[in-house]
Design a protein around this motif. Sequence first.
Motif, PDB file in Angstrom:
ATOM      1  N   PHE A 133       0.869  -1.099  -0.008  1.00 36.56           N
ATOM      2  CA  PHE A 133      -0.247   0.019  -0.072  1.00 36.56           C
ATOM      3  C   PHE A 133       0.931   1.149  -0.080  1.00 36.56           C
ATOM      4  CE2 PHE A 133      -3.463   2.890   1.736  1.00 36.56           C
ATOM      5  CZ  PHE A 133      -4.325   2.546   0.828  1.00 36.56           C
ATOM      6  N   GLU A 134       2.140   1.255  -0.914  1.00 34.47           N
ATOM      7  CA  GLU A 134       2.788   2.459  -0.931  1.00 34.47           C
ATOM      8  C   GLU A 134       2.143   3.311  -1.792  1.00 34.47           C
ATOM      9  OE1 GLU A 134       3.680  -0.781  -1.668  1.00 34.47           O
ATOM     10  OE2 GLU A 134       5.592  -1.252  -0.283  1.00 34.47           O
ATOM     11  N   GLU A 135       2.698   4.646  -1.903  1.00 34.37           N
ATOM     12  CA  GLU A 135       2.093   5.575  -2.727  1.00 34.37           C
ATOM     13  C   GLU A 135       1.911   5.178  -4.183  1.00 34.37           C
ATOM     14  OE1 GLU A 135       1.812  10.584  -2.781  1.00 34.37           O
ATOM     15  OE2 GLU A 135       3.656   9.355  -1.911  1.00 34.37           O
ATOM     16  N   ASP A 136       2.980   4.604  -4.715  1.00 29.88           N
ATOM     17  CA  ASP A 136       3.093   4.450  -6.172  1.00 29.88           C
ATOM     18  C   ASP A 136       2.163   3.370  -6.458  1.00 29.88           C
ATOM     19  OD1 ASP A 136       4.757   2.439  -4.694  1.00 29.88           O
ATOM     20  OD2 ASP A 136       5.414   1.770  -6.617  1.00 29.88           O
ATOM     21  N   MET A 137       1.816   2.500  -5.719  1.00 26.92           N
ATOM     22  CA  MET A 137       0.994   1.301  -5.901  1.00 26.92           C
ATOM     23  C   MET A 137      -0.647   2.026  -5.729  1.00 26.92           C
ATOM     24  SD  MET A 137       0.279  -1.614  -6.869  1.00 26.92           S
ATOM     25  CE  MET A 137      -0.791  -2.859  -6.769  1.00 26.92           C
ATOM     26  N   VAL A 138      -0.762   2.781  -4.969  1.00 26.42           N
ATOM     27  CA  VAL A 138      -2.168   3.559  -4.458  1.00 26.42           C
ATOM     28  C   VAL A 138      -2.317   4.424  -5.825  1.00 26.42           C
ATOM     29  CG1 VAL A 138      -3.251   5.183  -3.265  1.00 26.42           C
ATOM     30  CG2 VAL A 138      -2.053   3.265  -1.923  1.00 26.42           C
ATOM     31  N   ALA A 139      -1.459   5.100  -5.868  1.00 25.34           N
ATOM     32  CA  ALA A 139      -1.655   6.160  -7.325  1.00 25.34           C
ATOM     33  C   ALA A 139      -1.832   5.449  -8.851  1.00 25.34           C
ATOM     34  CB  ALA A 139      -0.448   6.956  -7.576  1.00 25.34           C
ATOM     35  N   ARG A 195       1.180  11.165  -9.940  1.00 26.11           N
ATOM     36  CA  ARG A 195       0.923  10.649 -11.358  1.00 26.11           C
ATOM     37  C   ARG A 195       1.650  11.409 -12.180  1.00 26.11           C
ATOM     38  NH1 ARG A 195      -4.667  10.002  -9.842  1.00 26.11           N
ATOM     39  NH2 ARG A 195      -4.862   8.122  -8.762  1.00 26.11           N
ATOM     40  N   GLU A 196       1.457  12.799 -12.133  1.00 26.86           N
ATOM     41  CA  GLU A 196       2.027  13.739 -12.985  1.00 26.86           C
ATOM     42  C   GLU A 196       3.269  13.442 -13.099  1.00 26.86           C
ATOM     43  OE1 GLU A 196       0.554  15.673 -14.988  1.00 26.86           O
ATOM     44  OE2 GLU A 196      -1.626  15.756 -14.269  1.00 26.86           O
ATOM     45  N   THR A 197       4.118  13.172 -11.714  1.00 26.74           N
ATOM     46  CA  THR A 197       5.578  13.001 -11.775  1.00 26.74           C
ATOM     47  C   THR A 197       6.113  11.977 -11.946  1.00 26.74           C
ATOM     48  OG1 THR A 197       5.317  14.952  -9.703  1.00 26.74           O
ATOM     49  CG2 THR A 197       7.319  13.324 -10.048  1.00 26.74           C
ATOM     50  N   HIS A 198       5.414  10.597 -11.628  1.00 31.51           N
ATOM     51  CA  HIS A 198       6.185   9.384 -11.675  1.00 31.51           C
ATOM     52  C   HIS A 198       5.442   8.612 -12.862  1.00 31.51           C
ATOM     53  CE1 HIS A 198       8.471   9.949  -8.285  1.00 31.51           C
ATOM     54  NE2 HIS A 198       7.362  10.518  -7.368  1.00 31.51           N
ATOM     55  N   PHE A 199       4.065   8.925 -13.294  1.00 32.31           N
ATOM     56  CA  PHE A 199       3.393   8.281 -14.150  1.00 32.31           C
ATOM     57  C   PHE A 199       2.739   9.218 -15.232  1.00 32.31           C
ATOM     58  CE2 PHE A 199       2.706   5.521 -10.160  1.00 32.31           C
ATOM     59  CZ  PHE A 199       3.731   4.692 -10.406  1.00 32.31           C
ATOM     60  N   PRO A 200       3.393   9.967 -15.949  1.00 31.32           N
ATOM     61  CA  PRO A 200       3.038  10.957 -16.823  1.00 31.32           C
ATOM     62  C   PRO A 200       2.199  10.393 -17.889  1.00 31.32           C
ATOM     63  CG  PRO A 200       5.290  10.624 -17.149  1.00 31.32           C
ATOM     64  CD  PRO A 200       5.067  10.005 -15.981  1.00 31.32           C
ATOM     65  N   ARG A 238      -6.755  12.654 -18.126  1.00 32.46           N
ATOM     66  CA  ARG A 238      -7.052  13.604 -18.518  1.00 32.46           C
ATOM     67  C   ARG A 238      -8.133  13.662 -19.889  1.00 32.46           C
ATOM     68  NH1 ARG A 238      -1.967  15.883 -16.732  1.00 32.46           N
ATOM     69  NH2 ARG A 238      -0.889  15.351 -19.163  1.00 32.46           N
ATOM     70  N   ASN A 239      -8.087  12.458 -20.460  1.00 28.23           N
ATOM     71  CA  ASN A 239      -8.787  12.128 -21.606  1.00 28.23           C
ATOM     72  C   ASN A 239      -9.700  11.273 -21.725  1.00 28.23           C
ATOM     73  OD1 ASN A 239      -7.224  14.367 -23.127  1.00 28.23           O
ATOM     74  ND2 ASN A 239      -5.496  12.500 -23.568  1.00 28.23           N
ATOM     75  N   THR A 240      -9.611  10.499 -20.374  1.00 28.98           N
ATOM     76  CA  THR A 240     -10.534   9.431 -20.124  1.00 28.98           C
ATOM     77  C   THR A 240     -10.890   9.397 -19.026  1.00 28.98           C
ATOM     78  OG1 THR A 240      -9.050   8.031 -21.817  1.00 28.98           O
ATOM     79  CG2 THR A 240     -10.918   6.796 -20.606  1.00 28.98           C
ATOM     80  N   SER A 241     -12.307   9.052 -18.716  1.00 26.75           N
ATOM     81  CA  SER A 241     -12.662   8.893 -17.601  1.00 26.75           C
ATOM     82  C   SER A 241     -12.578   7.400 -16.894  1.00 26.75           C
ATOM     83  CB  SER A 241     -14.372   9.200 -17.408  1.00 26.75           C
ATOM     84  OG  SER A 241     -15.019   9.350 -16.083  1.00 26.75           O
ATOM     85  N   VAL A 242     -12.116   7.367 -15.550  1.00 24.68           N
ATOM     86  CA  VAL A 242     -11.929   6.214 -14.872  1.00 24.68           C
ATOM     87  C   VAL A 242     -12.930   5.948 -13.636  1.00 24.68           C
ATOM     88  CG1 VAL A 242     -10.401   4.521 -14.049  1.00 24.68           C
ATOM     89  CG2 VAL A 242      -9.686   5.653 -15.883  1.00 24.68           C
TER      90      VAL A 242
END
Length: 614
Positions: free
Chosen positions: A385-391, A411-416, A423-427
């Motif tokens: 449950f680390e931040e990268d996994m959660v994000a 996400r903007e920083t690590h998973f651009p 921004r283009n798709t709703s999840v």
Amino acid sequence: MDGGGGSCGGGGGQMGSSAAAAMPAVQGRGGEAAGRVGATNIGRLRCARQQGKGAGRGVVTSWHLRVFAAVVGVMGCLLLAASLAMSALHQLQFRNAAISRNFRGLQELKQNIVRKEQTEQIMHGRLLHMATSAVTKVQNESENEDFSLWEEPYKQAQKWKPCAAKHSLADEEPDENNNGYILISANGGLNQQRVAVCNAVVVAALLNATLVLPRFLYSSVWKDTSQFGDIYQEDYFINYMKSDVRIVKDLPPHLQSLDLEEIGSQITDTDISKEAEPSEFIKSVLPILQQNGVVHFLGFGNRLGFDSVPIHLQRLRCRCNFHALKFVPELQRVGSLLVQRLRKVGAMQTEMDKQLFGSNMADAAIAESQTAGAPNRYLALHMRFEEDMVAYSLCDFGGGEEERRELQAYRETHFPALATRLRNTSVSPEEQRSLGRCPLTPEEAGLVLSALGYDRRTFIYVAGSGIYGGAPRLRPLTRLYPNLVTKEDILTAGELAPFKNFSSRLAALDFIACASADVFALTDSGSQLSSLVSGYRIYHGRGRAPTLHPNRKRYAQILSEEGGIEWGVFRRRVRQMVEAYKRVSPRPRGRSVYRQPRTPGCMCRAAGDGSVDF
């Protein structure tokens, strides 16, 4: 004017002397004397007025000036004092106001900190309340442990034996005159890199090439500069695999100066399909290797499939993962120290211990010096449950708008690429959860353990790096199970010092503690550590290393009915979910050999008559 003045003045002088002489007479003559005195006084006053008018202005003006100056001085002093007093009062009021504001700010800050520290991140309050009662009740009602909680189906599991130790090819070592050299730069953390290494061994054998000792790429997430030799024993790895694949530490000098990207020898993950079949490597990679004498795989994450790999190459994977990759002695010693203290024993002789530590066991006296009060059994929980996994999961974990903003910034920083897609798709976070794509929170993990019957006394080792949300997120779990520890609790700062700031080496200690645990519980089936540890326990556990594996999709369905579900129903459904995974069976099609090694080339199954298949 002057004579009159002098006469008045002389009369005044005579009056002074005659009055002094006449005082007894005044006392003696009564009213007559009093009348004369009165007349004399009137005359004196009249004379004084005349004297004041005629004597000149000097005396009177000087007196008035002195009086006026004195009055002005006094008034000035009073005004000055009043001004100073008002100024001081104003400054005091300002200062008190400032102090009051500062104090109020500090109080509010302190209250906010306390509020944040005390606030629990709870998503399933009703179930948590029932679980708290359940774990306490179990502890009070039974002093004898339910040993089924600490076992796997032994009769079925013991039939499977490790059989990858036998090398795949002939006894002679591979010929140096082959198709060239394969170099890989593996990405990810410790466990992703481990998979890449063993896949590279298979590809090198497939293409009849020499494997250069793998290199590890620096990751902005893991922030670790460790290389292969910092984690694994290089010479042991090379020597163990020498009958199957030729492995060298460096490229020969004539190839080191080449720009591999420029000559077309660099192959990225976009050039090879995910979990590609061996035929794809032969078709697309072998010609480049034969032409340039070298191929560089950059990244190499999950590029080789499972089902289409021949048995003799599948065995190579298992030889690499379960036998050839040994942690460096420093990690082995500290890892054994960690496990010894968790188990409260000074010496261990299980098959798992031999595989993990070899001859590099910690001194028993050092281990025993800090084992007082520790339990003999422990459960290892990989809390992914680390931040990268959660994000990356795109799920909602009850933190509201603040959580959403924080995870999007990550996400903007690590998973651009992922952030752009969002921004283009709703999840839908709800849909992600219903599909089983959300990692379990510490609270949800605690609910599983309590439903399975583990009581409050259970000693739990928590693996993984920082939990997203910190103590408030972890507190529902610690409420159920107060005996939670990490490697930082068991090992001293000095013992951990060599691995500080090296996340892969710290992850190796977690791998060791989880693999050695009496029970291993995972919360995320997609985690490489959970996958590798599960497989390692199956392969070397000899049927005595159970793993608890919740089905997240089924669990999400159970939790969605929280409002009306009773504890007995919740407990039964959770147990059925976990028991389904504990069934002993061969590797299903499409599943990882690293997670489920009960497959041809890795493990063999003994029949009732003593024969062995696979």
